[in-house]
Design a protein around this motif. Structure first.
Motif, short mmCIF file in Angstrom:
data_model
loop_
_atom_site.label_atom_id
_atom_site.label_comp_id
_atom_site.label_asym_id
_atom_site.label_seq_id
_atom_site.Cartn_x
_atom_site.Cartn_y
_atom_site.Cartn_z
N ARG A 192 1.49 6.86 -6.87
CA ARG A 192 0.22 6.35 -6.54
C ARG A 192 0.18 4.94 -6.11
NH1 ARG A 192 -3.51 8.40 -11.82
NH2 ARG A 192 -3.80 10.56 -10.88
N ARG B 232 0.87 -1.25 -0.08
CA ARG B 232 -0.08 -0.07 -0.03
C ARG B 232 0.95 1.30 0.02
NH1 ARG B 232 -3.88 -0.88 4.92
NH2 ARG B 232 -2.06 -1.80 5.85
N THR C 37 -2.38 2.38 -5.98
CA THR C 37 -3.34 1.37 -6.64
C THR C 37 -2.94 0.33 -7.47
OG1 THR C 37 -3.99 2.85 -8.57
CG2 THR C 37 -4.96 3.35 -6.43
N LYS C 38 -3.76 -0.71 -7.55
CA LYS C 38 -3.47 -1.83 -8.44
C LYS C 38 -3.28 -1.24 -9.92
CE LYS C 38 -2.95 -4.97 -5.44
NZ LYS C 38 -1.42 -5.67 -5.18
N THR C 39 -4.34 -0.27 -10.30
CA THR C 39 -4.42 0.22 -11.57
C THR C 39 -3.12 0.85 -11.98
OG1 THR C 39 -6.84 0.39 -11.45
CG2 THR C 39 -5.71 1.54 -13.24
#
Length: 311
Positions: free
Chosen positions: A146, A127, A148-150
């Motif tokens: 960032r 994270r 995020t997984k995206t």
């Protein structure tokens, strides 16, 4: 060094990348962040980890008064907490022509990209927020940080592009200018991970160290993976016959028998490596010496384990 052509495009081995997901890359410095994660922040907030007691000042909220301690001491204390926040990291990759040396499959760019992919996967799995900067003669890619997984998918696709494309035309690299730019653009204290051979036109290490000092002055923690091919670039181990050597940063070439200059070359390169190592030591920068012919997981895994033990 002599130019080589890439054959079939390499591909990111996600199995190799994912093997690092259970290793913790915890910052040794206090870093800022907003998302609850694994990394200590210097700011006291409302997380689950107790830090210390402080005498209660009348007028303050009684929300964090330690009533059990009050019962024992008859004095009012409030609990303060250490906020556990996410690390913010920026991975900086040198994608200049010299990073595609020496051979397809063992070139410096492959080590750098595979390592960057593994670290990105690891950090985002924890994270943590990750950004990517890629540069040659100029900055080619610079992303936001960032977690995020995206965003991870986006980073892996960007990294994959540098594996797919052949080495570009010879171009001068201004590492110092890029690092100054990175230092100015990163808004919060971060972990800055650099992959480079530090070869640039009219190499001036003083300027490189000034840029690294700029990062340190801005409270960033810096890791430098110095990626070279030790067999040829450090030991100058070639057969005893004439070669044409091409400087991939300037495109200048010279024809020479390596045996005639090998001793002098090794002395110069030894001084170059020593100066980098000493300079990083003075700035308290983690210096990781990399032979690009070694498997990336061997080098990266050993460093992560060492780093974890130093916590």
């Amino acid at each position: 060094m002599s130019k080589t052509k890439l054959s079939e495009p390499s591909s990111l081995d996600l199995a190799s990348v994912k093997q690092f997901e259970n290793l913790e890359l915890l910052a040794r410095q206090l870093v800022e962040g907003f998302i609850t994660g694994l990394h200590k922040s210097p700011y006291h907030g409302f997380s689950v980890e107790f830090a210390e007691h402080k005498l209660y000042n009348y007028g303050e909220s009684t929300r964090h008064v330690d009533w059990k301690l009050f019962a024992r001491t008859d004095r009012l204390y409030t609990k303060q907490y250490e906020e556990e926040t996410n690390l913010r990291a920026n991975i900086v990759i040198d994608t200049s022509s010299s990073m595609y040396y020496p051979l397809p499959g063992k070139d410096k760019i492959k080590f750098s990209i595979f390592s960057a992919a593994a670290l990105s996967y690891l950090l985002i799995t924890q994270r943590d927020a990750v950004g990517l900067t890629a540069f040659s003669s100029d900055i080619d890619v610079q992303t936001v940080q960032r977690s995020t997984k995206t965003h991870l998918s986006f980073l892996l696709k960007e990294l994959h592009k540098w594996l797919d494309q052949p080495a570009g035309e010879s171009s001068s690299t201004r590492i110092d200018e890029v690092l100054h730019h990175v230092a100015d653009k990163i808004p919060r204290r971060s972990l800055v991970i650099i992959f480079s051979d530090l070869f640039q036109q009219a190499t001036n290490l003083d300027r490189v160290f000034e840029a690294l000092q700029h990062l340190k002055h801005n409270k960033h923690e810096v890791l430098l993976f110095h990626v070279t091919d030790h067999h040829s670039e450090r030991l100058f181990d070639f057969q005893d016959r004439p070669y044409q050597f091409i400087d991939l940063e300037t495109n200048q070439s010279v024809k020479v028998n390596p045996a005639l200059i090998k001793e002098r070359y090794q002395e110069k390169m030894s001084d170059f490596y020593r100066e980098i190592k000493l300079g990083c030591g003075k700035l308290k920068i983690d210096f990781i010496e990399v032979d690009s012919s070694d498997p990336f997981d061997k080098i990266l895994g050993a460093y992560l384990i060492k780093r974890k033990k130093m916590r």
